[in-house]
Design an enzyme around this catalytic site. Structure first.
Site, PDB file in Angstrom:
ATOM      1  N   ASN A   9       0.871  -1.187   0.000  1.00 54.61           N
ATOM      2  CA  ASN A   9       0.000   0.000   0.000  1.00 54.61           C
ATOM      3  C   ASN A   9       0.903   1.232   0.000  1.00 54.61           C
ATOM      4  O   ASN A   9       1.530   1.533   1.012  1.00 54.61           O
ATOM      5  CB  ASN A   9      -0.884  -0.028   1.263  1.00 54.61           C
ATOM      6  CG  ASN A   9      -1.656   1.261   1.450  1.00 54.61           C
ATOM      7  OD1 ASN A   9      -1.824   2.041   0.504  1.00 54.61           O
ATOM      8  ND2 ASN A   9      -2.140   1.493   2.660  1.00 54.61           N
ATOM      9  N   TRP A  10       0.957   1.900  -1.138  1.00 60.37           N
ATOM     10  CA  TRP A  10       1.849   3.059  -1.245  1.00 60.37           C
ATOM     11  C   TRP A  10       1.324   4.298  -0.514  1.00 60.37           C
ATOM     12  O   TRP A  10       2.014   5.288  -0.402  1.00 60.37           O
ATOM     13  CB  TRP A  10       2.090   3.384  -2.731  1.00 60.37           C
ATOM     14  CG  TRP A  10       3.205   2.587  -3.319  1.00 60.37           C
ATOM     15  CD1 TRP A  10       3.367   1.235  -3.250  1.00 60.37           C
ATOM     16  CD2 TRP A  10       4.340   3.090  -4.052  1.00 60.37           C
ATOM     17  NE1 TRP A  10       4.525   0.860  -3.901  1.00 60.37           N
ATOM     18  CE2 TRP A  10       5.136   1.986  -4.407  1.00 60.37           C
ATOM     19  CE3 TRP A  10       4.741   4.365  -4.457  1.00 60.37           C
ATOM     20  CZ2 TRP A  10       6.317   2.109  -5.131  1.00 60.37           C
ATOM     21  CZ3 TRP A  10       5.920   4.498  -5.178  1.00 60.37           C
ATOM     22  CH2 TRP A  10       6.699   3.381  -5.508  1.00 60.37           C
ATOM     23  N   LYS A  11       0.076   4.234  -0.067  1.00 63.70           N
ATOM     24  CA  LYS A  11      -0.559   5.406   0.572  1.00 63.70           C
ATOM     25  C   LYS A  11      -0.389   6.626  -0.347  1.00 63.70           C
ATOM     26  O   LYS A  11      -0.337   6.457  -1.559  1.00 63.70           O
ATOM     27  CB  LYS A  11       0.013   5.672   1.955  1.00 63.70           C
ATOM     28  CG  LYS A  11       0.142   4.406   2.800  1.00 63.70           C
ATOM     29  CD  LYS A  11       0.331   4.708   4.240  1.00 63.70           C
ATOM     30  CE  LYS A  11       0.719   3.457   4.992  1.00 63.70           C
ATOM     31  NZ  LYS A  11       0.310   3.426   6.363  1.00 63.70           N
ATOM     32  N   HIS A  94      -9.561   1.132   5.297  1.00 66.14           N
ATOM     33  CA  HIS A  94      -8.249   1.273   5.948  1.00 66.14           C
ATOM     34  C   HIS A  94      -8.385   2.194   7.171  1.00 66.14           C
ATOM     35  O   HIS A  94      -9.163   3.146   7.151  1.00 66.14           O
ATOM     36  CB  HIS A  94      -7.249   1.857   4.928  1.00 66.14           C
ATOM     37  CG  HIS A  94      -5.834   1.765   5.390  1.00 66.14           C
ATOM     38  ND1 HIS A  94      -5.289   2.662   6.289  1.00 66.14           N
ATOM     39  CD2 HIS A  94      -4.845   0.883   5.101  1.00 66.14           C
ATOM     40  CE1 HIS A  94      -4.020   2.331   6.515  1.00 66.14           C
ATOM     41  NE2 HIS A  94      -3.727   1.251   5.808  1.00 66.14           N
ATOM     42  N   GLU A  96      -6.608   4.511   8.204  1.00 62.93           N
ATOM     43  CA  GLU A  96      -6.349   5.929   7.924  1.00 62.93           C
ATOM     44  C   GLU A  96      -7.578   6.589   7.302  1.00 62.93           C
ATOM     45  O   GLU A  96      -7.823   7.782   7.494  1.00 62.93           O
ATOM     46  CB  GLU A  96      -5.110   6.064   7.023  1.00 62.93           C
ATOM     47  CG  GLU A  96      -3.840   5.742   7.815  1.00 62.93           C
ATOM     48  CD  GLU A  96      -2.664   5.278   6.981  1.00 62.93           C
ATOM     49  OE1 GLU A  96      -2.730   5.327   5.744  1.00 62.93           O
ATOM     50  OE2 GLU A  96      -1.668   4.828   7.594  1.00 62.93           O
ATOM     51  N   GLU A 162      -5.413  -5.071  10.916  1.00 63.83           N
ATOM     52  CA  GLU A 162      -4.425  -4.003  11.055  1.00 63.83           C
ATOM     53  C   GLU A 162      -4.721  -3.197  12.317  1.00 63.83           C
ATOM     54  O   GLU A 162      -5.471  -2.208  12.257  1.00 63.83           O
ATOM     55  CB  GLU A 162      -4.488  -3.065   9.840  1.00 63.83           C
ATOM     56  CG  GLU A 162      -4.137  -3.725   8.536  1.00 63.83           C
ATOM     57  CD  GLU A 162      -3.510  -2.724   7.568  1.00 63.83           C
ATOM     58  OE1 GLU A 162      -2.483  -3.072   6.984  1.00 63.83           O
ATOM     59  OE2 GLU A 162      -4.018  -1.599   7.415  1.00 63.83           O
ATOM     60  N   GLY A 168       2.091   2.076  10.659  1.00 67.23           N
ATOM     61  CA  GLY A 168       2.973   3.233  10.491  1.00 67.23           C
ATOM     62  C   GLY A 168       3.689   3.663  11.756  1.00 67.23           C
ATOM     63  O   GLY A 168       4.241   4.759  11.821  1.00 67.23           O
ATOM     64  N   SER A 200       3.424  -2.254  10.313  1.00 68.03           N
ATOM     65  CA  SER A 200       4.881  -2.163  10.470  1.00 68.03           C
ATOM     66  C   SER A 200       5.623  -3.435  10.070  1.00 68.03           C
ATOM     67  O   SER A 200       6.644  -3.783  10.678  1.00 68.03           O
ATOM     68  CB  SER A 200       5.241  -1.746  11.902  1.00 68.03           C
ATOM     69  OG  SER A 200       4.679  -0.476  12.177  1.00 68.03           O
ATOM     70  N   GLY A 221       2.732  -1.200   4.279  1.00 70.69           N
ATOM     71  CA  GLY A 221       2.690   0.219   3.938  1.00 70.69           C
ATOM     72  C   GLY A 221       4.083   0.748   3.621  1.00 70.69           C
ATOM     73  O   GLY A 221       4.602   0.572   2.516  1.00 70.69           O
ATOM     74  N   GLY A 222       4.705   1.386   4.611  1.00 68.67           N
ATOM     75  CA  GLY A 222       5.993   2.049   4.411  1.00 68.67           C
ATOM     76  C   GLY A 222       7.038   1.215   3.688  1.00 68.67           C
ATOM     77  O   GLY A 222       7.745   1.718   2.801  1.00 68.67           O
TER      78      GLY A 222
HETATM   79  C1  PEP Z   1      -0.794  -0.058   5.832  1.00 67.79           C
HETATM   80  O1  PEP Z   1      -0.725   1.026   5.275  1.00 67.79           O
HETATM   81  O2  PEP Z   1      -1.759  -0.804   5.625  1.00 67.79           O
HETATM   82  C2  PEP Z   1       0.272  -0.440   6.759  1.00 67.79           C
HETATM   83  C3  PEP Z   1       0.207  -1.612   7.362  1.00 67.79           C
HETATM   84  O3  PEP Z   1       1.272   0.459   6.934  1.00 67.79           O
HETATM   85  P1  PEP Z   1       2.719   0.171   7.613  1.00 67.79           P
HETATM   86  O4  PEP Z   1       3.236  -1.108   7.030  1.00 67.79           O
HETATM   87  O5  PEP Z   1       3.553   1.347   7.245  1.00 67.79           O
HETATM   88  O6  PEP Z   1       2.490   0.039   9.084  1.00 67.79           O
END
Ligand code: PEP
Length: 238
Positions: A9-11, A94, A96, A162, A168, A200, A221-222
């Site tokens: 997930n590039w956000k 999500h 966010e 999640e 994040g 994470s 994500g990141g």
């Molecule tokens: C996500 O955006 O779904 C996520 C899990 O982010 P991260 O891996 O950065 O925690």
């Protein structure tokens, strides 16, 4: 048995240059259909053309979808449009989106329905906040969020567990916490439900997360922004 999913997930990150360089590096590794990238809307078509050029099996997804099918909804993007430009899947609900855009489970339910109607595979996110976990109501929150999927055949979607305190933050849920919640989700829905963990996940902890009983993949994500890191995670998928 299906291979474990790795979904990036590039956000709201990236640029034309970054998409080109990261996707090309991923393509050199020859990833399969268990790996997907969910890039920002403006980069979907570019990513699709890079995948097609390389005849890649890698899947493409979006990070959100409009709950309505068509019409005067300025700024929105429909499931049919996403499918039209080559998306196979979409992230829905999500944390966010729930936190920063006030998205409710009712809205998420309409988005799941719209995604399915448009031929997309929804990856529906659930998870508790730290306060909810500390108050002992994590399972109640997740059970409420899972009602969105009532009546939807198990094979048509995946769930991503999640916990928002892990997204994040650099804090990963423990194997015990992950195993417990994945078992709870499968017990509430169906034992065959594909449940991914997100929060994470990095190259150096992916092996441990993916080895947990009941983990059918990871939502990343990141770490998906770096080809090297993402590939390290993909290599851990069984
Ligand atoms: C996500 O955006 O779904 C996520 C899990 O982010 P991260 O891996 O950065 O925690």
């Amino acid at each position: 048995m299906l291979r474990q999913y790795v979904i990036g997930n590039w956000k709201m990150h990236g640029s034309v240059g970054q998409i080109r360089s990261v996707v090309r590096e991923l393509l050199r590794a020859g990833l399969g259909t268990n790996v997907a990238l969910c890039v920002p809307y403006p980069y979907i078509a570019l990513t699709k053309s890079l995948l097609m050029e390389a005849e890649s099996a890698l899947q493409l997804g979006a990070q959100d979808v409009c709950e309505y099918h068509i019409g005067a909804y300025t700024g929105e993007v429909s499931a049919a449009m996403l499918a039209d430009v080559g998306c196979e899947m979409v992230i829905v609900g999500h944390s966010e989106r729930r936190r920063y855009f006030g998205e409710s489970s009712e809205t998420a339910a309409r988005k799941v329905r719209a995604a399915l109607d448009g031929g997309l595979f929804p990856v529906y996110c659930v998870g508790e906040t730290l306060e909810q976990r500390q108050s002992g109501i994590a399972r109640d929150i997740i059970a409420e969020e899972l009602q969105v999927l009532a009546g939807v055949p198990t094979s048509l979607y995946a769930v991503a567990y999640e916990p928002s305190w892990a997204v994040g933050t650099g804090v990963v849920a423990t194997p015990e916490q992950i195993a417990e919640m994945h078992a709870f989700i499968k017990g509430t829905l169906d034992a065959r439900t594909r449940v991914l963990y997100g929060g994470s996940v990095k190259g150096d902890n992916a092996g441990q997360v993916l080895a947990v009983d009941g983990v059918d993949g990871v939502l990343v994500g990141g770490a998906a922004l770096s080809a090297a890191e993402f590939l390290d995670i993909c290599r851990e998928a069984r």
